[in-house]
Design an enzyme around this catalytic site. Sequence first.
Site, PDB file in Angstrom:
ATOM      1  N   GLU A 152      -2.541 -32.441  -2.477  1.00 55.35           N
ATOM      2  CA  GLU A 152      -3.043 -31.162  -3.121  1.00 55.35           C
ATOM      3  C   GLU A 152      -3.863 -31.472  -4.272  1.00 55.35           C
ATOM      4  OE1 GLU A 152      -0.098 -27.940  -1.187  1.00 55.35           O
ATOM      5  OE2 GLU A 152      -0.096 -28.196  -3.213  1.00 55.35           O
TER       6      GLU A 152
ATOM      7  N   GLU B  19       3.930 -30.568   4.964  1.00 49.22           N
ATOM      8  CA  GLU B  19       5.049 -29.974   4.093  1.00 49.22           C
ATOM      9  C   GLU B  19       5.089 -28.521   4.674  1.00 49.22           C
ATOM     10  OE1 GLU B  19       4.106 -29.298  -0.001  1.00 49.22           O
ATOM     11  OE2 GLU B  19       4.584 -31.023  -0.591  1.00 49.22           O
TER      12      GLU B  19
END
Length: 960
Positions: free
Chosen positions: A174, A270
Amino acid sequence: MTAPSSSATSTSVREVTSAPEIPTSSAMPIQDIPAHPPKPVKPSHPEVANSGPPAKKPADDAKPKKPFHSGSYWAMTYSPYTPSGLCKASSDVASDVASIAAKGFSSIRLYSTDCSGLTNVATAAQSHNLNLILGVYISASGISAARPQIDEIVTWAANNGHWKGVEMIVVGNEAVFNNFASAEELASFVSEARSAFKNGGYDGPVTLTETVDILSKHAEVLCSASDIAAANIHAFFNGQVTASGAGAFVASQLELLAETCPGKEVYNLETGWPSKGSKNGVAIPGSWEQRIAVEGIRKMAGGKSTFFSFVDDEWKEEGEWGVERSWGCVIAKTSLLQIFSLKSVLQETTNTSDPLVQPRRASFHGPSATGTHRHGDRAPTTKLVLIAQYELSCVVTSLARIKLQESRSGGEALLVSLRNAKLSLVEWDPERYSISTISIHLYEREDTQGSPWEPDAEDNVSYLSVDPRSRCAALKFGERHLAILPFHQSGDDLVMDDYDSDVDDEEPKDSKSTEKKEEEVKQATTTPYGASFVLSTLALDPSLLHPVHLAFLYEYRDPTFGVLSSQVASSISLLHERRDILSYTVITLDMEQRASTALLSVTNLPYDLFAVVPLRLPIGGSLLIGGNEIIHVDQAGKTNGAAVNEFGRKSTSFPLADQSDLEFRLEGCVIEQLGHDSSELLLMMNNGELAIVGFKIDGRSVSGLSIRRVPESNGGFALLAGPSCASLIGRGRMFVGSEDADSVVLGWSRKLDKLKRQRSIAELDADEELEITDMEDDIDDDDDLYSGAKAEAKAVELVPSSEIPDQVDDYRFRVHDCLDNFGPMRSIALGKPSPRSSTDSRHKKATGLELLVTSGRSRAGGLTTFRRQINPRVLEQHLVPNVSRLWSVAVSKSSDGQANDRQSEELDNYIITSTHSDGEQRSTAYTLTSKDIKEVQDTEFDPEAGATIDVETLSNGTRI
């Protein structure tokens, strides 16, 4: 009596050689978002991401046409950090990886190369046939700071001679979402990393991972830079998806990802659901919700999903919604009721100057603060002796002592509060040597359930409070229901009629008739309690719309309690409008009329108050505990408060004294008076730190609060984690229960020159330290509010904190005894013990499987080993063949038969054996010392007299 619980992570090591019945909890993999930096000591914490563009996110019931690799667990994320953010030891990592493998996962994902993760995790993963998903972490320092990680991975592979087991390599986590790099910079860095890995011999996929919305916005750049399409998909952060819809959401997002990056294999790197925190729209965190969400994700997309995380990440900041730490999942636990007696012994204290010495367990937490005596000193020590224990089929929420008119043991009974609005009154039966149930009270009725949208009773916090004179008990359950259980106390002059034979000529005509009194006595002998009833808090007072906490108060003629409540719900987001919304109301009960009267009310109290603590004399009144402040309210409604951190005075307009330099966080703290006649209280905080709360006295009233830390050298960190409850068990002794660490018997002493006592100081050495033992008689200080003569006779001199110039060495605390707590348990691993290197035949070889769990929390965290058998370590060996029976006995060295002070004298220890050989019977006596075992010679003991039948001591333990 205790109702222990369970908890988890690691730094100490201890062994349990039997298989006790324990409150267990097993952990499942659950996920969260990134935040795994290169340097674990000061980890960074990226903000939470929404997974996918809001316009394209499906509703709860949106289901893909078919699941993505459903019904299995593919990968688990792992960060080799301790709860404090330091690096885990290789042995801890090996245990964690073994647990992940035992849960059925085939791969393990690392975020970076720090903490020797490549070596420790890869070695453990290889032994359990787990594949590796390696990571190059990009922090706020940017791409240039991440480049060394590429070299570390290539070097590691070169040292191993292969890339075996590496399933993929993920560059960044990210990074674009967190503005650590632009999409173009990230794509270029992925290509750079791919080239370096290929030159090092790696030919597997190299990718990046972002949220789905970031990938959609930069699809042309990011998708082309990746060998596969990977995203972090979190249903919780969408805010429009419940736990039951998490599986469908993840599968739908994977479909969207496949459309965004056509032609590429898609993976979810995730995913999961938090077990604690605040709700985000319709997404509600919780253990049960987490279990539902994980099972749904497993069914719909388990074969393509990486679950986050292995355990709760205590080293993180709590983040938005307070969920960042809580993605490890507890599934089950049990309850146990234990009954103990207390025994006072003289015990040599532990030297606390050695940082590796811990009197309670093998540990590496640093200097122990559980003692203050020099090594070799012998001090009175209170020990817990287990009498009985009982498995319970439901969860205990509270315990309270009840004084009955009559009981089988002559002592107090126990009122047990259970989840789902149940009470059980039990007592000790000396004839059966067991507990006996007196009554069970159930309050689960349809008429106690309010609106259909109100939560069930089990979803509300319930708590129990008992009147100090045992005239009644109150169980708060549901949204705003109060169950009142009266107890017959006809002998208590505070609940008798106002008629006084010494003052009045004759009893008034309108007093209770003789027949009615006889009926009450008859009923009291049948049951110790009266008919219970349920009231709404709104029936007590219309302002009690949102009750927070209540507790019965001391010193009142009739049963009286103080209750914290508000008329509007508290809200952090509306704090500017709802800062001082709480009220404290004192209500007295008329048990006969089932009515109540409000005596006083204090309004405009801080929003974060959460507990009412009643205070005995000589202080009286009550303490209101908040997250940022402590407020005392006396019987007239006069208030004095202190802010204990910088937020105390900023979050309220209520007048508070400034003690913000303390920097205390009082959430989850427990406070208890330091003795029935003490004017000071012990404050035990959630991190285990201790503090003393004193009161500034102006005449007979309180004019202020004084709060001071207990220095570490005086036992200020005697508790390793936060307490769950505390109860006085004698003079200078307190039982402190904990769900996160061992429960302990905590003792304290004070230097005599810092106490003002009625006893003459001239009788004692000024430097003597007075150890207050539990052998002194307790003082009943429940004085009648309206009986001035009685209160004056029992008056205790108050010492204002302001009159004591220096109190840093005032109180000294040490742990007397502890109850092992092997919870919370976050992870479990099975394995065979390694063979001993020693060939010494005295050491029995360990056989079978052992159970290794991570247990405890904070400084109480550790590893616990459970075995099916005892493997003793032989300290001394003495060959005695043909022994048929053996006794050990300790006798006093005194020969005068006067053993009044058995605790202070030395004892001789003996072992007596009875042997049989070739038809001959013989007895032998041995002396046992700390160094050796020797046969007793040249005494009246005749070994040839025959076999020993039994051994006992006589004359106060001076003769065998």
